[in-house]
Design a protein around this motif. Structure first.
Motif, PDB file in Angstrom:
ATOM      1  N   TYR A   1      35.422  18.399 -21.714  1.00  0.00           N
ATOM      2  CA  TYR A   1      36.833  18.558 -22.163  1.00  0.00           C
ATOM      3  C   TYR A   1      36.912  17.304 -22.266  1.00  0.00           C
ATOM      4  CZ  TYR A   1      37.546  23.101 -21.346  1.00  0.00           C
ATOM      5  OH  TYR A   1      36.620  24.918 -21.275  1.00  0.00           O
ATOM      6  N   ARG A   2      36.965  15.547 -22.496  1.00  0.00           N
ATOM      7  CA  ARG A   2      36.116  14.546 -22.657  1.00  0.00           C
ATOM      8  C   ARG A   2      37.060  13.458 -23.614  1.00  0.00           C
ATOM      9  NH1 ARG A   2      30.644  12.207 -22.839  1.00  0.00           N
ATOM     10  NH2 ARG A   2      29.822  12.762 -24.897  1.00  0.00           N
ATOM     11  N   ASP A   3      36.825  12.765 -22.575  1.00  0.00           N
ATOM     12  CA  ASP A   3      37.430  11.308 -24.115  1.00  0.00           C
ATOM     13  C   ASP A   3      36.233  10.251 -23.483  1.00  0.00           C
ATOM     14  OD1 ASP A   3      37.744   8.303 -24.463  1.00  0.00           O
ATOM     15  OD2 ASP A   3      40.281   8.796 -24.051  1.00  0.00           O
ATOM     16  N   PRO A   4      34.862  10.113 -24.184  1.00  0.00           N
ATOM     17  CA  PRO A   4      34.173   9.046 -23.555  1.00  0.00           C
ATOM     18  C   PRO A   4      33.951   8.020 -23.355  1.00  0.00           C
ATOM     19  CG  PRO A   4      33.767  10.550 -25.642  1.00  0.00           C
ATOM     20  CD  PRO A   4      35.532  10.352 -25.383  1.00  0.00           C
ATOM     21  N   ASP A   5      35.410   7.516 -23.865  1.00  0.00           N
ATOM     22  CA  ASP A   5      35.672   5.756 -22.899  1.00  0.00           C
ATOM     23  C   ASP A   5      36.256   5.810 -21.513  1.00  0.00           C
ATOM     24  OD1 ASP A   5      34.698   4.715 -25.847  1.00  0.00           O
ATOM     25  OD2 ASP A   5      36.118   4.851 -26.405  1.00  0.00           O
ATOM     26  N   PHE A   6      36.961   6.811 -21.760  1.00  0.00           N
ATOM     27  CA  PHE A   6      37.891   7.385 -20.156  1.00  0.00           C
ATOM     28  C   PHE A   6      36.401   7.655 -19.407  1.00  0.00           C
ATOM     29  CE2 PHE A   6      40.582   9.451 -17.284  1.00  0.00           C
ATOM     30  CZ  PHE A   6      41.434   8.165 -16.207  1.00  0.00           C
ATOM     31  N   GLU A   7      35.758   8.265 -19.445  1.00  0.00           N
ATOM     32  CA  GLU A   7      34.596   8.715 -18.469  1.00  0.00           C
ATOM     33  C   GLU A   7      33.748   7.853 -18.294  1.00  0.00           C
ATOM     34  OE1 GLU A   7      31.582  12.343 -18.424  1.00  0.00           O
ATOM     35  OE2 GLU A   7      31.721  11.972 -20.797  1.00  0.00           O
ATOM     36  N   ALA A   8      33.265   6.628 -19.793  1.00  0.00           N
ATOM     37  CA  ALA A   8      32.594   5.937 -19.324  1.00  0.00           C
ATOM     38  C   ALA A   8      33.105   4.502 -17.928  1.00  0.00           C
ATOM     39  CB  ALA A   8      31.763   4.835 -20.374  1.00  0.00           C
ATOM     40  N   SER A   9      33.996   4.260 -18.948  1.00  0.00           N
ATOM     41  CA  SER A   9      35.276   2.922 -17.562  1.00  0.00           C
ATOM     42  C   SER A   9      34.822   4.128 -16.048  1.00  0.00           C
ATOM     43  CB  SER A   9      36.224   3.161 -18.379  1.00  0.00           C
ATOM     44  OG  SER A   9      37.973   4.103 -18.470  1.00  0.00           O
ATOM     45  N   MET A  10      35.857   5.075 -15.981  1.00  0.00           N
ATOM     46  CA  MET A  10      35.902   5.810 -14.879  1.00  0.00           C
ATOM     47  C   MET A  10      34.108   5.655 -13.836  1.00  0.00           C
ATOM     48  SD  MET A  10      38.878   6.851 -13.672  1.00  0.00           S
ATOM     49  CE  MET A  10      39.055   5.006 -14.606  1.00  0.00           C
ATOM     50  N   LYS A  11      32.929   5.960 -14.760  1.00  0.00           N
ATOM     51  CA  LYS A  11      31.983   5.531 -14.104  1.00  0.00           C
ATOM     52  C   LYS A  11      31.690   4.647 -13.376  1.00  0.00           C
ATOM     53  CE  LYS A  11      29.220   9.728 -16.113  1.00  0.00           C
ATOM     54  NZ  LYS A  11      28.483   9.919 -17.670  1.00  0.00           N
ATOM     55  N   GLU A  12      32.298   3.215 -14.283  1.00  0.00           N
ATOM     56  CA  GLU A  12      31.358   2.088 -13.686  1.00  0.00           C
ATOM     57  C   GLU A  12      32.079   1.639 -12.159  1.00  0.00           C
ATOM     58  OE1 GLU A  12      33.221  -0.644 -16.644  1.00  0.00           O
ATOM     59  OE2 GLU A  12      31.698  -0.303 -18.377  1.00  0.00           O
ATOM     60  N   ILE A  13      33.416   2.813 -12.183  1.00  0.00           N
ATOM     61  CA  ILE A  13      33.874   2.511 -11.032  1.00  0.00           C
ATOM     62  C   ILE A  13      32.919   3.626  -9.493  1.00  0.00           C
ATOM     63  CG2 ILE A  13      36.423   1.210 -11.776  1.00  0.00           C
ATOM     64  CD1 ILE A  13      37.771   3.659 -11.440  1.00  0.00           C
TER      65      ILE A  13
END
Length: 316
Positions: A261-273
């Motif tokens: 149940y994702r927000d792709p942009d938010f998921e990507a930013s969280m992966k970066e950290i």
């Protein structure tokens, strides 16, 4: 139950401690190493009988019931060893509390609470593996595989009945920390949205908001604001599958690390950290002890990955 002989007919008399348990769950707990598919097949064909009668899997056992078990052929591969013993033993370090009636566990993310859906074992099978002398170990409630935190396990049938009654009466207080996208509005304290569970052909479960679904309520309060994210405390009043995750998505604030149940942009930013898991953690559990009637509260600390993720965000 340790002296069961699978090669011949067995008769088991149910004691008061097992009263109220579903017969399928009883069989799964005592026939260790027997595939669930075989157990359900035996029930369906009437080879397992209670008081000489055929019964359905959902039949609830009564004290003094006499169960007939047929001879069961189990390969050596099925009779044991399917639980990773080392991983099972590691669960000991996650126990927050244990007494003669229950266990409170800080379940690690990535471990299912029970086997099934392609998983050979979960928390409950692992605990039974490292506690072979335990006569009774049953889950009181469930957590998603990727959710960490407080999980309650009953060590007696009477404790399970008491805790289930508390859950039905909504006197168990379960609180979760969830890191969600964006700025959660201060005024949004409750999400009321009916949830409908669907199972895809692959076996994957997907839940969505639907008028055809079951009534579902989650209460929220803000714990900390960050740039681009909010740490909220979620308190589910009902206990639907994926409830907090879907309610957050429905509110427009998906949970970090939620690939379903994702927000792709938010998921990507969280992966970066460095976030590699779902940021949903059952941090507090309050209930009445089934034996002492004492009010008990347990807190489960965030794991290193979740703590590190928060340390990389800027507070606002």
């Amino acid at each position: 139950m340790s002296d069961l002989n699978f090669s011949s007919v067995q008769f088991i008399e149910i004691d008061a401690e097992r009263e109220g348990q579903r017969v399928d769950n009883f069989l799964i707990s005592i026939l260790k190493g027997v595939p669930k598919s075989m157990i359900y097949r035996l029930l369906r064909k009437g080879e397992v009988r209670v008081n000489k009668k055929r019964i359905k899997p959902e039949y609830k056992l009564q004290a003094s019931d006499l169960i007939r078990l047929p001879p069961i052929r189990v390969s050596e591969k099925d009779e044991g060893g399917y639980v990773n013993t080392q991983r099972a033993q590691e669960l000991e370090q996650f126990i927050l509390h244990e007494d003669n009636h229950l266990i409170v566990l800080n379940k690690p993310s990535g471990m299912a609470v029970h086997g099934g859906s392609g998983l050979s074992y979960g928390v409950i099978e692992a605990l039974r593996k490292v506690r072979p002398d335990a006569k009774f170990l049953e889950l009181v409630h469930r957590l998603d595989r990727d959710t960490s935190g407080c999980l309650l396990i009953a060590k007696r049938r009477s404790a399970l009945r008491s805790l289930h009654e508390q859950l039905r009466n909504k006197t168990v207080d379960k609180r979760y920390f969830a890191l969600v996208s964006g700025t959660w509005p201060k005024a949004r304290r409750v999400v009321n949205a009916p949830l409908l569970k669907n199972t895809l052909k692959s076996g994957e479960r997907v839940v969505r908001v639907s008028d055809e679904g079951k009534p579902s309520e989650t209460r929220y309060q803000i714990s900390q604001r960050y740039e681009g994210a909010t740490l909220v405390e979620a308190m589910p009043i009902t206990g639907r599958t994926h409830q907090i995750r879907v309610h957050c998505q429905y509110a427009g604030h998906c949970i970090a690390g939620d690939s379903k149940y994702r927000d792709p942009d938010f998921e990507a930013s969280m992966k970066e950290i460095g976030l590699k898991r779902l940021f949903l953690h059952a941090h507090q559990l309050t209930f009445t002890h089934p034996n002492s009637n004492e009010k008990m509260t347990f807190n489960a600390a965030l794991d290193k990955q979740l703590s590190y993720t928060l340390s990389q965000l800027k507070r606002v």
